[in-house]
Design an enzyme around this catalytic site. Structure first.
Site, PDB file in Angstrom:
ATOM      1  N   CYS A 198     -17.148  63.875  20.736  1.00 29.71           N
ATOM      2  CA  CYS A 198     -18.238  64.363  21.583  1.00 29.71           C
ATOM      3  C   CYS A 198     -18.967  63.199  22.246  1.00 29.71           C
ATOM      4  O   CYS A 198     -19.430  63.295  23.376  1.00 29.71           O
ATOM      5  CB  CYS A 198     -19.227  65.183  20.765  1.00 29.71           C
ATOM      6  SG  CYS A 198     -18.569  66.768  20.268  1.00 29.71           S
ATOM      7  N   CYS A 350     -16.031  49.376  29.721  1.00 24.76           N
ATOM      8  CA  CYS A 350     -16.305  50.819  29.736  1.00 24.76           C
ATOM      9  C   CYS A 350     -17.651  51.006  29.060  1.00 24.76           C
ATOM     10  O   CYS A 350     -18.551  50.193  29.229  1.00 24.76           O
ATOM     11  CB  CYS A 350     -15.176  51.586  29.058  1.00 24.76           C
ATOM     12  SG  CYS A 350     -14.908  51.122  27.345  1.00 24.76           S
TER      13      CYS A 350
END
Lengths: 392, 82
Positions: A198, A350
């Site tokens: 998640c 990232c």
């Protein structure tokens, strides 16, 4: 197919206050006084006091479960509040266990709450799970999910399963030999990184509410011994389509855990089973291919000609960005790497460093050599270089 | 044959359903292999995903009946926040 729980209720009493509290249960024949006593006699263990654990704990406490164990080691963070409704804004920074306990006591002081401030591991799982009638899986990672499954099968306890991702949810009840276990569905975990968590993939805040409520309903049904338990059936919920689908799952006679000739008789090393440990090693070995955020800042300040490649998704770029970076999301890299200049030194980043590592592995295969992974990603940049940058 | 995709598989393929060409008498195993060949993006996830035929989880050796409804169900994690 019923999996009846042995819950002695002869010594359980329901007080006048409790009659008032549970009156909407008591007047239904499916619950009644005996059913409410069964709920009070029952004990459930919730693995995780997060997205799924929130509705589970809230509704099970309100329903009058006698004893509830919570296993969690995390601290309430602002990024939890969008879905973990057991915690409130003033709870940020507290342990999830203390925050949850206070909320549960406020909802129903009749419920005894046991707190286990630890990660569930192969070393402690049997001791923690053994005293409970039902175990409810509200975990966020594959190693713990397989561990919860295995300990439940070994201890012959029902495992009320729920899982969420973005807009999709799954729920089932695993209770061999009455039905399959999680390994009958998924004998082996997906390769690390193939199924984002998640935190990486995002999740609709309401989704765990719905899946957690399905799990809570199933736990109550198992305790009451009423209805058709979700044993041997997997529910798939798609919030975008607003559709529920049901798939029948049989126990796999060849299952290594609950099959006819099981080969797993004790808990194993779940991190290794899920390939987590193997993943860490190349990362550690690749330190010469890494740059720290301090290195990057120093070199940018010196005006060096650096190419910063940001492989995050467009939604993430809208939240924050390192100045001067070029955006090329990781999923588009295989089609678009030709746009990049092999001759230039490239710092790839990232959010926290995992996807950039994958991007580097891919680019190396394509013949790129001057690559460095930004250690800790943009989160490290926000922590140590630009504290004004929003974190997510 | 149409294969309905769920969760991560849907995202990787960028579609709710994919079409796979299979000869009559093919098995679940053949279908799995063919999906991997025709949709390489799904290959890594495919091995560890379940395939359901007519709303029932299917073993690889099973034959695909004519007109079968097939679904690809990858494992899903998530729940407690990381």
């Amino acid at each position: 197919m019923t999996a009846h729980l042995d819950l002695p209720i002869d010594r359980i009493t329901i007080s006048q206050h409790e009659v008032a509290r549970y009156s909407r249960h008591l007047i239904m024949p499916e619950v009644g006084m005996d059913g409410q006593k069964r709920l009070k006699a029952a004990s459930v263990l919730l693995i995780g006091a997060g997205g799924l654990g929130s509705p589970l704990a809230l509704y099970l406490a309100a329903a009058g479960i006698g004893r509830m164990g919570l296993v969690d080691f995390d601290i309430v963070d602002f990024s939890n509040l969008q879905r973990q409704v057991i915690h409130g804004t003033p709870d940020v920074g507290r342990t999830k266990l203390e925050s949850a306990r206070d909320r549960l006591n406020a909802i129903n002081p009749e419920v005894k709450v046991d707190l286990y401030s630890t990660r569930l591991t192969a070393a402690n799982a049997i001791d923690i799970c053994k005293p409970y009638d039902i175990v409810i899986d509200g975990t966020d990672n594959f190693p713990t999910r397989y561990l919860v499954n295995d300990v439940c099968v070994l201890l012959k306890k029902p495992n009320v399963y729920g899982s969420i991702f973005r807009f999709d949810g799954q729920a089932s009840v695993f209770h061999p030999p009455h039905g399959p276990c999680y390994r009958c569905l998924y004998p082996e975990p997906p390769p690390p990184g193939e199924v984002p968590s998640c935190a990486e993939g995002g999740v609709l805040g309401i989704l765990p509410g719905l899946i957690g409520c399905i799990q809570a309903t199933e736990a109550v049904k198992l305790i009451l011994g009423k209805g058709e338990p979700l044993i041997g059936r997997l529910i798939l919920y798609d919030a975008l389509a607003m559709s529920f689908r049901e798939f029948k799952v049989r126990r796999n006679p060849k299952c290594p855990l609950c099959g006819d000739q099981p080969t797993i008789a004790q808990l194993i090393d779940y991190e290794q089973f899920c390939g987590m440990r193997g993943q860490e090693e190349p990362a550690a070995a690749a330190t010469d291919g890494e740059a720290t955020v301090e290195d990057l800042k120093r070199r940018l300040d010196r005006g060096e000609d650096l190419f910063i490649l940001d492989v995050r998704n467009p939604e993430e770029i809208q939240i924050c960005r390192i100045p001067g970076s070029t955006v090329l999301p990781l999923p588009e890299l295989p089609q678009r790497f030709g746009e990049l200049d092999k001759a230039r030194e490239m710092i790839v980043h990232c959010k926290s460093g995992m996807r950039s590592q994958k991007a580097i592995a891919f680019l190396k295969q394509q013949g790129f050599t001057k690559l460095k992974n930004l250690k800790g990603g943009i989160l490290a940049w926000a922590d140590r270089v630009d504290p004004g940058m929003p974190k997510y | 044959m149409n294969v309905r995709l769920f969760a991560r598989a849907r995202e990787l393929a960028g579609a709710d359903t994919i079409e796979v060409n299979l000869p009559a008498g093919a098995t679940v195993h053949d279908l799995r292999r063919r999906i991997g060949e025709e949709y390489p993006r799904l290959a890594a996830l495919l091995e560890r995903s379940a395939l359901a035929v007519n709303d029932q989880f299917a073993e690889d050796a099973q034959m695909l009946p004519p007109g079968a409804e097939v679904a690809l169900l990858p494992p899903v994690s998530g729940g407690q926040s990381a």
